[in-house]
Design an enzyme around this catalytic site. Structure first.
Site: not given
Length: 301
Positions: A191, A174, A217, A187, A182
């Site tokens: 990505d 994680d 994530d 975003h 972000n």
């Protein structure tokens, strides 16, 4: 009006010759040598009849022909039974094709097995379409990694292998403070970061291992075969790979991750193994982030 006995053999031979499916007839004894092949079989394989007759159909197989399918065929032949299989074959020029084979025993008037007849159909387009659809179903659209559905399928298979003594590991990764990326860059940048994380995880494991993105994530890895101390070197290598700066919008962004690994014991379900890896990851976060925790669930002694 039905054919009389004099016409039947000639009509049957002409029908077999005209058939669009490949047809071979082999002897039932010895090495099942081919005694007849029709023109469609020559066209299917690229071999002339002079190169086919007297050989076993194994000459069409290659290194990627499935061993289990081959074993199934052998068992059917040894038992004098019919078989329907799809196997990867190779043409004379080396081109692979998927072959749907229907194998049937031929017996004489006394019931003695004398020959086999094989009806062969090129189903390459069907198999490729099927695999393409499966690939879409089991692929994460953002990263190109496997998705949760594929990972759980692979994990269920690995869990079943525990009963035979196979050892594997599951890792849960994680990203730490991913939301900040972000918020700062948007975003699309987030990505791109996720795609780069997926690439780096993939580079750190072997070809046969599974790397998947579960959601957001969260990433998981299935290390299919492992020795006791493999994770002691793999876990730090994964952390080092993920901490290298990523260039996003001409800015170097440093991302870190928390990793949790589980060495499962027989008796655990796939869901329990994944939950244990998830818990180990949260233990790593509580320990200060950017670290890893390895849990060994196997019984001692």
């Amino acid at each position: 009006m039905p054919l009389d006995q004099h016409e039947l053999p000639d009509v049957l031979m002409r029908a077999v010759q005209a058939a669009t499916n490949g047809i071979v007839i082999t002897r039932s004894e010895g090495d099942l040598s081919i005694v007849y092949c029709n023109p469609a079989f020559e066209q299917l394989t690229g071999y002339a009849s002079s190169e086919i007759l007297g050989r076993n159909c194994r000459f069409l197989q290659g290194k990627d022909t499935d061993l289990d399918t081959r074993a199934h065929l052998r068992r059917a032949v040894n038992a004098g039974e019919a078989a329907d299989v799809i196997l990867l074959n190779y043409r004379k020029d080396g081109t692979p094709f998927w072959n749907a084979l229907n194998l049937a025993p031929i017996r004489d008037a006394q019931g003695r097995l004398t020959h086999y007849v094989g009806i062969q159909t090129d189903v390459t387009q069907r198999i490729e379409l099927q695999r393409s659809l499966e690939e879409q179903v089991y692929t994460d659209d953002l990263t190109g990694l496997r998705n949760r559905a594929h990972f759980m399928q692979a994990l269920h298979a690995a869990v079943r292998g525990l009963e035979t003594g196979a050892l594997f590991a599951v890792g849960f990764a994680d990203l730490d403070d991913f939301k900040a990326v972000n918020d700062a860059f948007g975003h699309e940048a987030g990505d791109e970061l996720l795609r780069e994380v997926g690439r780096r995880l993939r580079q750190c494991v072997r070809k046969g291992d599974v790397v998947a993105r579960l959601a957001g994530d969260e990433f998981v890895v299935l290390i299919r075969t492992i020795e006791d101390h493999t994770l002691d070197t793999l876990a730090p290598r994964l952390l080092q790979a993920l901490e290298r700066p990523v260039h996003i919008q001409n800015v170097q962004v440093r991302v870190q991750a928390s990793l949790g690994f589980i060495l499962p014991a027989p008796g655990l379900s796939a869901d329990e193994v994944l939950a244990a890896a998830d818990q180990a990851m949260y233990d790593a976060k509580r320990a200060g982030k950017h670290t890893f925790v390895i849990r060994d669930a196997r019984p001692r002694g």
